[in-house]
Design a protein around this motif. Sequence first.
Motif, short mmCIF file in Angstrom:
data_model
loop_
_atom_site.label_atom_id
_atom_site.label_comp_id
_atom_site.label_asym_id
_atom_site.label_seq_id
_atom_site.Cartn_x
_atom_site.Cartn_y
_atom_site.Cartn_z
N UNK A 34 7.42 51.88 62.88
CA UNK A 34 7.79 53.30 62.74
C UNK A 34 9.23 53.59 63.20
N UNK A 35 9.88 52.62 63.82
CA UNK A 35 11.28 52.79 64.22
C UNK A 35 12.24 52.08 63.27
N UNK A 36 11.71 51.49 62.20
CA UNK A 36 12.54 50.79 61.23
C UNK A 36 12.62 51.60 59.94
N UNK A 37 13.79 51.61 59.35
CA UNK A 37 13.97 52.39 58.12
C UNK A 37 14.88 51.64 57.16
N UNK A 38 14.56 51.76 55.89
CA UNK A 38 15.40 51.24 54.83
C UNK A 38 15.66 52.38 53.86
N UNK A 50 23.56 55.69 52.63
CA UNK A 50 22.18 55.22 52.58
C UNK A 50 22.18 53.78 53.06
N UNK A 51 22.15 53.56 54.37
CA UNK A 51 22.21 52.19 54.90
C UNK A 51 21.05 51.33 54.43
N UNK A 52 21.32 50.03 54.36
CA UNK A 52 20.29 49.09 53.93
C UNK A 52 19.17 48.98 54.96
N UNK A 53 19.52 49.11 56.23
CA UNK A 53 18.52 48.95 57.28
C UNK A 53 18.97 49.73 58.51
N UNK A 54 18.01 50.38 59.17
CA UNK A 54 18.29 51.10 60.41
C UNK A 54 17.18 50.85 61.41
N UNK A 55 17.57 50.76 62.68
CA UNK A 55 16.63 50.79 63.78
C UNK A 55 16.82 52.15 64.43
N UNK A 83 22.47 48.32 59.65
CA UNK A 83 22.91 47.09 58.99
C UNK A 83 23.21 47.40 57.54
N UNK A 84 24.36 46.94 57.08
CA UNK A 84 24.76 47.09 55.69
C UNK A 84 24.99 45.70 55.11
N UNK A 85 24.34 45.43 53.98
CA UNK A 85 24.57 44.18 53.25
C UNK A 85 25.76 44.41 52.34
N UNK A 86 26.78 43.58 52.49
CA UNK A 86 28.02 43.76 51.73
C UNK A 86 27.73 43.59 50.25
N UNK A 87 28.15 44.56 49.48
CA UNK A 87 27.93 44.55 48.04
C UNK A 87 29.22 44.38 47.28
N UNK A 88 29.30 45.03 46.15
CA UNK A 88 30.44 44.87 45.24
C UNK A 88 31.74 45.39 45.84
#
Length: 168
Positions: A34-38, A50-55, A83-88
């Motif tokens: 419940x503390x993790x979000x995508x 819109x981050x890829x991942x949040x705690x 956390x952001x996964x590097x994209x284009x």
Amino acid sequence: RRRKEPYVSHNESWSDQVVATYLLCEINKFFPTELLAQKVELVTDKMTRTPDLMVLSEECADELSNRDSSTITSDMHMPLLIAEVVGWDWRDDYRHKLAEYEELGVPEYWIVDHKAAGGRTVIGNLKAPAITVCNLVDGEYELNRFVKGDKLKSHVIPELEIELDKYF
């Protein structure tokens, strides 16, 4: 009359999604689901991300549970980690988002560059996959780069160690 340009969506690659899911599973060993979000929006008067991942902090999760939407706004507690996964557009992750999350006071920001997409000015001449962990210290990010052979360490999740050999 000026012609409107069509909106161009840049979908993430499958490998980007796999990387984000892998990190989510690793972090889930130390934080409750419940503390993790995508893909939850973070909105301020200056930007929408819109981050890829949040705690999330417990306070942020509580604030979200009392809202009609899953949007984090600048008047709320910030996530503990993004956390952001590097994209284009690697410049967005290494420059713009870094400055924005630093200004918002996000304690830790991960730039997950699993394809070594970043320019030489940010990842060096030996372009290699890396995760850059940015820790907020006295209002500014200190950057630590982790590459293959390293164990990723986090200030927000001190127990976490991710062996990057199996990851990259």
